[in-house]
Design an enzyme around this catalytic site. Structure first.
Site, PDB file in Angstrom:
ATOM      1  CB  CYS A 210      -0.875   0.036   1.241  1.00 59.98           C
ATOM      2  SG  CYS A 210      -1.913  -1.392   1.453  1.00 59.98           S
TER       3      CYS A 210
ATOM      4  CD  GLU B 166     -14.064 -17.099 -17.002  1.00 59.39           C
ATOM      5  OE1 GLU B 166     -14.181 -15.875 -17.005  1.00 59.39           O
ATOM      6  OE2 GLU B 166     -12.979 -17.677 -16.803  1.00 59.39           O
TER       7      GLU B 166
ATOM      8  CB  CYS C  74      -6.869  -5.091 -12.829  1.00 64.08           C
ATOM      9  SG  CYS C  74      -6.248  -6.594 -13.564  1.00 64.08           S
TER      10      CYS C  74
END
Ligand SMILES: C[S@@+](CC[C@H](N)C(=O)[O-])C[C@H]1O[C@@H](n2cnc3c(N)ncnc32)[C@H](O)[C@@H]1O
Length: 684
Positions: A302, A551, A628
């Protein structure tokens, strides 16, 4: 050809990144070495060889854990000790592919590198002039190295980079070697004071490095946890061979940025013991009072904790801006203003999945050393003869910039049930460590308790659950999550978005972009190309007449079908799923293109070329691209927009895609990761 004069002129990395150019060896005796295609996906794994390797280690059970998760880095094998009788029945075929993937991609890359070297060596007039080539893993498409090459150009200046390349090619300067001589490396690296002048997409500070006796810099140094404007003392430890970037550890912030200033505010409901309080006080003294994690500065998780949340959102907006500017290859006029980042309602305690790793004591995999040949084997034996250091089991996440695992007893971005369960799981691993043959990953998933077995359809009206969440660690177990008015079940080891709190607003954003259903009765269709367990397909079912999800993971498709069944309701479109590759769907899609929206949410590497060219040929009215990895997203979108413009230029009946909007969604608060959401539209 040398580097172009400005980063804006570079073609998108689908063709050749600036890093590829930097890494290209010089032509020797007229022989131009082939360029390394950085953005190419590694060759698929070789299952038979991997199967043999897996069979050699029968004492543990391994299954593939789908890690489509930018925060938890691989290893992607979940390894659990097994009872003797269970080992026989273990179906480790998926593991085999996963294990093979690593081995095969490394081998492929080094064999590609050796071909490259061979080509260069045909004109081997001056061996000493060849810059060293990276061995081992290929840089990840759209990863930190590709982005770093743009940082180098931006901060050193395109002219300076061209000059460095010219000196390398014409005078045989080896900048990496010179950096090692000037600043040293590893523990022997020098400590230097530098002013931070920028930051990269990972939130690391960037400064220039100028060798003694020169006025001009030869490289950048990336400094984790340093902020622009700060004067810092840094330990230099590594110099990249392929581009002008070094790496340093932040020793001291001599002049801290104002951006770190804040009052201490503890997280609501967090109980901090004395040991944690002391560690927190230490990290806050160094990095600023907003930091909530006792491991900050060590763990790679982080990086943004010292910053106010609004600043984090702005930084992610900038990451998306840079991705489109550098990786799309599009003229600035075709890129819209990047929208404000969608904020996460929860900024801590939001992660519903955590995958800490651990390694095993060296004695547990001593067999590996025996396989080493020659000098390496002698060195291993010599090392074995040295007095043994006590082995400490560390369970957690990779240290920033190092391979070492930082021991983590709590993770403040994970949910409470995960943190509570982590205590016991760590103990289990420690007491059972002898049963593991190799390092592994623990899976911790936050879930609602199992749905009652007689609940076959959702109650109407739907009431959000108030059941207390639980944590599960078995990757075969079923997890259950609510997202807005829908409920999803799936296998714990499969992919699901990790920040449940932001999903309703992400879905609302997509729904707003799609717009209300036509009132003239015209039908609308949706293809959810990388559907997982059906999140977008099912959540958007109110807005379309027919929905098709595709998928590759058979287990996820099974759950997607069940989820569609459970969430079925009046007025919703008909939802179907099929297992297969996204790049093979278009031959079977019968929806009229002008009435069809395609949602794409691919893995980090982005879409395959085949998928993109078929998507272009299908020519849907709307594309929603969620990713992402904003850099591979920008690359793919740039390709679609420019190719559709070319097609439109040749055939006026075709209309080109334009980027209607692009922004980040903060699925990974406190980290540098940005989820990108972009809407492409074609006039119909
Ligand atoms: C980032 S996840 C997104 C899943 C889903 N959209 C969600 O939000 O939960 C990407 C998904 O693509 C799947 N996938 C990867 N490669 C694929 C391919 N070539 N064709 C179809 N699906 C693929 C993965 O198994 C994974 O479920």
């Amino acid at each position: 050809m040398l580097l172009a004069r400005s980063a804006r002129r570079f073609v998108p990395s689908r063709c050749a990144s600036p890093l590829a150019r930097m890494a290209t060896p010089p032509a020797t005796n007229g022989v131009q070495a082939p360029k390394r295609a950085l953005s190419k996906s590694p060759t698929p794994p070789q299952p038979p060889a991997a199967a043999a390797a897996a069979a050699a280690s029968p004492a543990t059970k391994k299954v593939k854990l789908t890690v489509e998760d930018p925060v938890s880095v691989p290893p992607i094998l979940v390894e659990t000790p097994v009872e003797a009788n269970e080992a026989k029945n273990d179906d480790s075929s998926s593991t085999v592919a996963a294990a093979g993937a690593t081995a095969a991609s490394t081998t492929t890359d080094s064999s590609a590198a050796s071909k490259e070297n061979a080509a260069t060596s045909e004109g081997k007039a001056n061996k000493a002039r060849k810059p060293r080539q990276r061995k081992g893993k290929a840089p990840k498409p759209g990863g930190v190295e590709e982005a770093g090459a743009f940082d180098v150009i931006e901060l050193l200046g395109a002219e300076r980079v061209e000059e460095l390349q010219r000196l390398q090619e014409e005078e045989g300067r080896d900048w990496t070697k010179e950096a090692e001589q000037e600043w040293g490396k590893g523990p022997d690296g020098k400590d230097v004071e530098v002013r931070v002048v920028g930051s990269n997409d990972h939130g690391d500070g960037l400064a220039t490095l100028t060798p003694s006796g020169s006025d001009l810099p030869t490289r950048l140094v990336s400094i984790p946890f340093a902020l622009p404007g700060e004067l810092v003392r840094v330990h230099l430890h590594r110099h990249e061979p392929d581009y002008y970037m070094s790496h340093g550890d932040l020793l001291e912030i001599l002049e801290p940025s104002e951006r770190r200033k804040a009052e201490v505010e503890e997280l609501p409901g967090r109980v901090v013991d004395d040991k944690t309080a002391a560690k927190l006080a230490e990290v806050r003294a160094k990095y600023g009072n907003r930091v909530q994690c006792q491991y900050f500065g060590e763990c790679s998780g982080c990086q943004y904790q010292p910053l106010a949340y609004e600043e984090q959102l702005e930084m992610k907006r900038d990451v998306v801006r840079r991705a489109f500017a550098n990786f799309s290859g599009l003229d600035a006029s075709l890129i819209p203003d990047i929208g404000p980042t969608l904020a996460s309602p929860l900024q801590y305690a939001y992660r519903t999945k955590l995958t800490p790793h651990f390694q095993v004591p060296p004695s547990a995999n001593s067999g590996r050393n025996k396989k080493k040949k020659g000098k390496q084997a002698v060195e291993s034996e010599a090392a074995a003869a040295e007095p043994k250091k006590e082995w400490e089991i560390t369970i957690g996440f990779e240290q920033k910039g190092r391979k070492r695992i930082v021991d983590i007893e709590e993770c403040v971005i994970a949910t409470k049930v995960i943190n509570d369960a982590l205590v016991g799981e760590r103990e289990k691993v420690k007491s059972n460590i002898a049963a593991y043959k190799r390092g592994a990953t623990i899976l911790l998933r936050d879930t609602l308790p199992p749905r009652p077995t007689d609940a076959v359809a959702k109650a109407t009206p739907y009431v959000p659950s108030e059941e207390p969440h639980v944590c599960i660690t078995d990757h075969h177990a079923t997890v259950r999550e609510q997202v807005g008015p829908n409920e999803f079940e799936q296998q714990a080891g499969s992919f699901f978005q990790n920040n449940n709190s932001i999903l309703p607003s992400l879905l609302d954003y997509v729904k707003d972009a799609v717009g209300p259903r036509p009132t003239d009765g015209q039908k609308r269709y949706l293809v959810d190309a990388y559907t997982g367990s059906g999140l977008f397909a099912i959540s958007l079912a109110d807005m379309f007449d027919r929905i098709e999800g595709v998928e590759i993971d058979k287990a996820s498709i099974k759950w997607a079908k069940r989820n569609a069944e459970y969430n079925r309701a009046e007025g919703r479109g008909e939802v179907g799923f099929r297992d297969g590759k996204a790049e093979e769907i278009f031959k079977d899609i019968e929806f009229p293109a002008d009435q069809t929206t395609i949602v794409i949410d691919p893995p980090r590497k982005g879409c395959d070329d085949l998928f993109l060219s078929q998507l272009l040929a299908f020519n849907p009215a709307t594309v929603v691209y969620v990713s992402c990895n904003v850099r591979t997203q920008a690359r793919d979108i740039g390709w679609l927009v420019s190719r559709s413009a070319e097609a439109a230029a040749q055939d006026p009946s075709k209309k080109a895609f334009r980027i209607e909007s692009a922004r980040a969604a903060d699925l990974f608060a406190q980290t540098h990761h940005a989820e990108g959401v972009a809407i492409l539209r074609r006039d119909v």
